[in-house]
Motif scaffolding. Structure first.
Motif: not given
Length: 644
Positions: A228-252
């Motif tokens: 994931l570090e290949q597509v991450w930056s400090v921008e809010p959308d990048s943080n939302s991308m990672v947070i969304g991944l965590l929430l999705a994995a927890k749900h699934a």
């Protein structure tokens, strides 16, 4: 000895797991199972967190392998590239916050991968399973939405298609739903997308249940996300991308139960930068990769044996192929103490030592000189790598390194304050967006967090990862990590001027001098002055020994310089000062002046009084006064004062 494996065969593998699988040693005995691997393999942990180079991808590659140590069930690895990351970052749904919208697109990715696995799995592992209604429904859904099982297509293309479907409508006829009619009453775009996704997920869960894929009959599907570090930056959308991944994995994970196991490999600085309301729910899923010096040593031996053969013993590796010591320090302590605690660094340093000896110098064993030469290059690599590793989060990092160049590697808060104040205006001008972080406490926190600085706690120096406690306001003494010292020119503990001998000792070494009159047992004035200088040195050394609060490295540095003075005195035989051309009065006063500067440097270093540094400085000053009284004057000689 001749038929034993030699240096030419020795190799410690590739430093990146992806190449190490195909070209290196990862799957040939070069993988060392650790707590993170065991937690991942057992399914006890879902989040594997570690710094760059700590072995996250190595665990991932090991689990993906079909051999011993690999996951025995179905497995899928998702590694987003920049295009796929951009697709996720831009994904949004009216009526949903960014984190929740990103979670939906990740849930869609998981559901599609699970559906594709089930359709293929039912054909091969379950007799007649592919005829099950729920499995056939998944097959139709995948085909109708361009996600056919067994099909190719880049992740970004599938993401784009899924995003369009969630934002408009997916084809859900396979599940008996006409989206345009049955979902028309959804109050918002986000609610409609969530409802569509629930239908797909329920279809996947039903197929798992119908096939009896509950992780008991056979291992579960393993779904992993890495890089994931290949597509991450400090921008809010990048943080939302990672947070969304965590929430999705927890749900699934909750939805699919024991049928699917999720593993997310995240870089520590990315994970630690996240802040969201449900973050506390993930602590039980976390496992942070930690490497000790012993673990790195074990890994090195495992990889060495994988390269040259099982007959290679630890003793031969560390006492014959490598020098037993370097600069008086045991070889493994020297090597691994100069690496950040992660496999990539150790592999690079060890390979570099081998290359210096075998490729460049055509030797059959590594010498101390080879290790020293490799160490200089390695230190430069790591200083540059640290900048690259944190370029996104801390773009100013490289501009902080001059604060530590060509000085002692023990740094006090007081000394750092002076250096930072001189550079603050330039730093704020060059990085205005980071002005709030570019304060003295801010840069100390950053430098400690990235592993550049350790903080002294008691008799230990603690670096990031050794414990979870950040630098505290009352902590005042720091050390540059050994990994970076050579590149910075910070190779001594404290910024003390080196004492240089004041006269050539060739005549003493050759015996070409004229001692005092034979048979005379009385000491002349020169001898008494030199004895006084020796007593002063011993007095200072005794005071240093009592300063138990001083960092050992600082204590050793002071001791080294005083011993250099003492060694010079001890080389002069009684009665021989004049014949070797030594003006003892001038020598005493010059040494006293060196001691005066030494005391001033100790006071200016910013070390706390509680360390005993003040007592040492006062003792040095007392000995200066005693030496000057003995010589009968103050410093004012025109002689060479090269000792300061």
């Amino acid at each position: 000895m001749a038929d034993q494996p030699g240096l030419a065969q020795l190799h410690f593998g590739r430093e990146d797991a992806e190449r190490d699988v195909t070209e290196g040693l990862l799957l040939r005995g070069g993988f060392l199972p650790n707590a993170a691997y065991r937690g991942a393999l057992s399914g006890r942990k879902m989040l594997i967190i570690g710094r760059k180079g700590s072995g996250k991808s190595a665990i991932c590659m090991q689990l993906m392998s079909d051999g011993e140590g690999g996951h025995r069930g179905g497995k899928v690895l998702v590694t987003p590239d920049e295009a796929a990351g951009e697709e996720i970052r831009r994904f949004e749904l009216q009526g949903l916050p960014g984190d929740s919208a990103k979670a939906l697109i990740w849930r869609y990715v998981f559901a599609v991968h699970a559906a594709r696995h089930l359709v293929d799995h039912a054909k091969g592992a379950h007799d007649g399973g592919h005829k099950t209604d729920s499995v056939k429904a998944l097959g139709r859904f995948l085909k109708q939405n361009g996600e056919a099982a067994g099909g190719g297509g880049r992740l970004v293309e599938r993401l784009a298609q899924g995003a369009r479907g969630l934002q408009t409508s997916l084809s859900l006829e396979a599940f008996g739903v006409k989206a345009s009619v049955d979902l028309a009453q959804s109050p918002s775009e986000g609610a409609r997308a969530a409802r569509q996704l629930e239908i797909v997920e329920q279809g996947v869960a039903r197929a798992f249940e119908d096939l009896g894929c509950d992780g008991v009959v056979h291992p579960p599907l393993l779904l992993m996300v890495d890089q994931l570090e290949q597509v991450w930056s400090v921008e809010p959308d990048s943080n939302s991308m990672v947070i969304g991944l965590l929430l999705a994995a927890k749900h699934a994970a909750s939805l699919y139960g024991r049928s699917v196991r999720f593993l997310l490999f995240l870089r520590a600085d990315i994970y630690d930068s996240l802040s969201f309301g449900e973050g506390d729910k993930f602590h039980g899923d976390e496992l942070r990769i930690a490497w000790t010096e012993q673990a790195l040593k074990d890994l090195a031996w495992a990889r060495a044996r994988a390269s040259v053969g099982e007959e290679l013993t630890e003793e031969r590796l560390w006492k014959e192929l490598f020098p037993e010591t370097v600069g008086g320090e045991e070889i493994t302590g020297h090597l691994f103490g100069r690496c950040l605690p992660r496999p990539r660094d150790a592999i690079q340093f060890l390979n570099l030592c081998q290359e210096k000896a075998w490729l460049e110098h055509e030797r059959d064993r590594i010498t101390e000189a080879d290790v020293a030469q490799a160490g200089r290059q390695f230190s430069e690599w790591k200083l540059n790598d640290l900048t690259s590793e944190y370029l996104v989060a801390h773009p100013f990092l490289r501009n902080l390194f001059p604060l530590f160049q060509n000085t002692g590697y023990v740094v006090t808060r007081a000394a750092l304050t002076r250096r930072f104040e001189a550079a603050a205006e330039t730093l704020h001008h060059d990085f205005p967006a980071y002005a709030n972080a570019l304060t003295l406490p801010g840069i100390i926190d950053v430098l400690h967090g990235v592993g550049f600085l350790g903080v002294r706690r008691g008799n230990d120096v603690v670096y990031a990862g050794d414990d979870g406690l950040p630098v505290q306001p009352h902590e005042t003494e720091f050390q540059v990590h050994p990994c970076f010292r050579v590149a910075l020119g910070a190779t001594t503990a404290f910024d003390l001027r080196r004492y240089e001998p004041q006269f050539a000792d060739a005549r003493i070494s050759s015996g070409n001098y004229s001692p005092g009159a034979s048979g005379s047992s009385s000491l002349n004035r020169d001898d008494r002055l030199l004895m006084q200088l020796a007593r002063s040195c011993h007095s200072i050394l005794a005071q240093v020994g009592r300063a138990v609060g001083l960092t050992r490295d600082v204590r050793d540095e002071i001791t080294l310089q005083i011993n250099r003075v003492l060694a010079e005195v001890n080389r002069i035989p009684p009665g021989a000062a004049a014949s070797v051309g030594l003006d003892v009065d001038d020598h005493l006063l010059t040494t006293a002046h060196y001691f005066t500067n030494l005391a001033a440097q100790l006071r200016a270093g910013g070390l706390e009084e509680s360390t005993g540094v003040g007592d040492v400085a006062r003792r040095v000053e007392e000995e200066v006064r005693r030496l000057r009284r003995s010589a009968g004057g103050s410093y004012g000689s025109s002689g060479d004062s090269s000792g300061y």
